[in-house]
Design a protein around this motif. Structure first.
Motif, PDB file in Angstrom:
ATOM      1  N   LEU A 334       0.845  -1.206   0.000  1.00 17.64           N
ATOM      2  CA  LEU A 334       0.000   0.000   0.000  1.00 17.64           C
ATOM      3  C   LEU A 334       0.877   1.251   0.000  1.00 17.64           C
ATOM      4  N   TYR A 335       1.919   1.237   0.844  1.00 16.76           N
ATOM      5  CA  TYR A 335       2.848   2.358   0.955  1.00 16.76           C
ATOM      6  C   TYR A 335       3.475   2.642  -0.411  1.00 16.76           C
ATOM      7  N   ASN A 336       3.967   1.574  -1.063  1.00 14.79           N
ATOM      8  CA  ASN A 336       4.637   1.705  -2.360  1.00 14.79           C
ATOM      9  C   ASN A 336       3.710   2.300  -3.424  1.00 14.79           C
ATOM     10  N   ARG A 337       2.432   1.846  -3.475  1.00 13.70           N
ATOM     11  CA  ARG A 337       1.510   2.373  -4.494  1.00 13.70           C
ATOM     12  C   ARG A 337       1.138   3.824  -4.166  1.00 13.70           C
ATOM     13  N   LEU A 338       0.923   4.099  -2.871  1.00  8.65           N
ATOM     14  CA  LEU A 338       0.481   5.445  -2.492  1.00  8.65           C
ATOM     15  C   LEU A 338       1.579   6.495  -2.670  1.00  8.65           C
ATOM     16  N   ILE A 339       2.831   6.159  -2.318  1.00 15.67           N
ATOM     17  CA  ILE A 339       3.865   7.204  -2.479  1.00 15.67           C
ATOM     18  C   ILE A 339       4.093   7.502  -3.954  1.00 15.67           C
ATOM     19  N   ARG A 340       3.876   6.514  -4.814  1.00 12.73           N
ATOM     20  CA  ARG A 340       4.046   6.780  -6.251  1.00 12.73           C
ATOM     21  C   ARG A 340       2.875   7.600  -6.771  1.00 12.73           C
ATOM     22  N   ALA A 341       1.659   7.271  -6.295  1.00 11.24           N
ATOM     23  CA  ALA A 341       0.495   8.060  -6.721  1.00 11.24           C
ATOM     24  C   ALA A 341       0.644   9.512  -6.254  1.00 11.24           C
ATOM     25  N   ALA A 342       1.317   9.697  -5.114  1.00 12.46           N
ATOM     26  CA  ALA A 342       1.475  11.039  -4.553  1.00 12.46           C
ATOM     27  C   ALA A 342       2.755  11.707  -5.050  1.00 12.46           C
ATOM     28  N   ALA A 343       3.442  11.057  -6.007  1.00 12.16           N
ATOM     29  CA  ALA A 343       4.731  11.570  -6.486  1.00 12.16           C
ATOM     30  C   ALA A 343       5.634  11.910  -5.291  1.00 12.16           C
ATOM     31  N   HIS A 344       5.601  11.046  -4.255  1.00 11.30           N
ATOM     32  CA  HIS A 344       6.454  11.143  -3.060  1.00 11.30           C
ATOM     33  C   HIS A 344       6.202  12.389  -2.212  1.00 11.30           C
TER      34      HIS A 344
END
Ligand code: AMP
Ligand code: MG
Length: 351
Positions: A334-344
């Protein structure tokens, strides 16, 4: 192109063998079929046919230097397309069929276009019975990336697939919602008998560590530096980016709500845990709330994440906020998908 949409459900799978044979014929003659898997929907074509691979990249709008995963009916079938190893069979015993993708040295039987010119190829044996039957009937390995337009969240229901792929593929098989909802765990087998985790998923590093030593690639949690060499071409692309900017909050719900109020941006959405709904509505009545799932129910959150991102993206928000997940167990995916969706973009409360 005219796309046939076929729904499978509410009966024994063999009752649908007619439709699945038709789908298999489409694959064999170089066409494209979208099919359900336990992770997300896949956009399938014959992995041995360069023309099929070209069609897949074009239907998704995916750069052709980002290789495709090949889907097989049983672990032993990998012998025809890759150079396997004892560690591959150890992983197979524990996790196949299932949501684990293994990167192995490729044989020439896999089209160069399918593996984007690399000497390795990614292999997975899906568990979903519709996917398995389709692969068996096709008699070829099925190259299948997620069936979304490049850059949008992976599809976890036929509705998502239809919105992205109608008119771009020959057939869509509607098999209901994806049971897990995030893409497979990807590992690379190293020469020294260890594993490198390239993409987290349902099979966690903790589970993989029971088999051998596991190293987590930096790009799983960190932002790539300018010009940094990547272990997997997909790591360098921005993923699942909603049109409205997404920011992740590394703090408590109260701290997040205080921050949002102070920030004063109107027209916002909050993707958060079910239990947070009431407090969010009271504190920020004008914000739209998208429930991700129970706070401690990581499986439900994984199942809902892409649908949440798509729903929120359907509206034109100035800003979307979500809590930063923990990196424990399935949380890492979840962390990996969310940080990419949020452009970090991660916000921390002022202390
Ligand atoms: P998707 O098909 O959308 O699930 O994405 C597949 C992911 O697997 C992408 O991030 C690819 O870059 C990665 N991948 C596929 N084949 C290889 C390979 N041979 N080596 C490294 N990464 C790979
Ligand atoms: Mg994808």
């Amino acid at each position: 192109m005219k796309t046939e949409v076929f729904k499978i459900g509410g009966g024994e799978l063999f009752a649908f063998d007619g439709a699945l044979s038709r789908a298999a014929k489409i694959i064999k003659r170089g066409g494209l079929v979208v099919f359900p898997t336990e992770t997300v929907y896949g956009l399938g074509g014959d992995a041995t046919n360069p023309e099929s691979a070209r069609k897949i990249y074009s239907a998704k709008g995916r750069p052709s230097d980002n290789p495709l995963i090949i889907h097989l009916a049983k672990p032993e079938d990998a012998e025809n397309y890759t150079h396997t190893s004892p560690l591959y069979y150890k992983l197979a015993e524990s996790f196949m069929p299932g949501p684990l993708t293994v990167i192995l040295p490729a044989k020439d039987t896999v089209a160069l276009e399918t593996r984007a010119g690399l000497s390795t190829v990614a292999v997975r044996i899906p568990e979903n019975p519709i996917a398995r039957r389709l692969i068996e009937l096709s008699g070829v390995p099925i190259a299948a990336p997620s069936a979304n337009l490049s850059g949008s969240p992976s599809p976890t229901s036929a509705k998502h697939v239809i919105s992205d792929m109608l008119g771009r593929v020959d057939m869509i098989i509607d098999g209901g919602d994806s049971s897990f909802g995030l893409e497979s765990t990807i590992v690379k087998l190293e020469d020294d008998g260890t594993l490198t985790l390239l993409r987290p998923g349902k099979i966690t590093p903790e589970e993989l560590s029971l088999i051998c030593n596991v190293k987590i690639a930096d790009a799983v949690t960190e932002q790539l530096k300018e010009g940094e060499r990547v272990l997997s071409p997909g790591m360098k692309y921005r993923h699942y980016a909603p049109h409205s900017p997404l920011a992740l909050f590394d703090g408590t719900l109260s701290e997040m709500l205080d921050f949002i109020k102070r920030d004063g941006v109107e027209d916002i959405a909050i993707i958060s845990y079910l239990e947070d709904g009431e407090k969010i509505k009271k504190s920020l009545p004008s914000a739209d709330f998208y429930p991700l799932g129970g706070r401690d129910n990581l499986e439900e959150q994984a199942h809902r994440l892409f649908a949440c991102l798509r729903e929120a993206d359907g509206k034109d928000y100035k800003q979307i906020y979500a809590p930063l997940p923990s990196t424990e167990g399935v949380g890492l995916a979840l962390y990996n998908r969310l940080i990419r969706a949020a452009a970090h973009r991660i916000i921390k409360p002022e202390k």
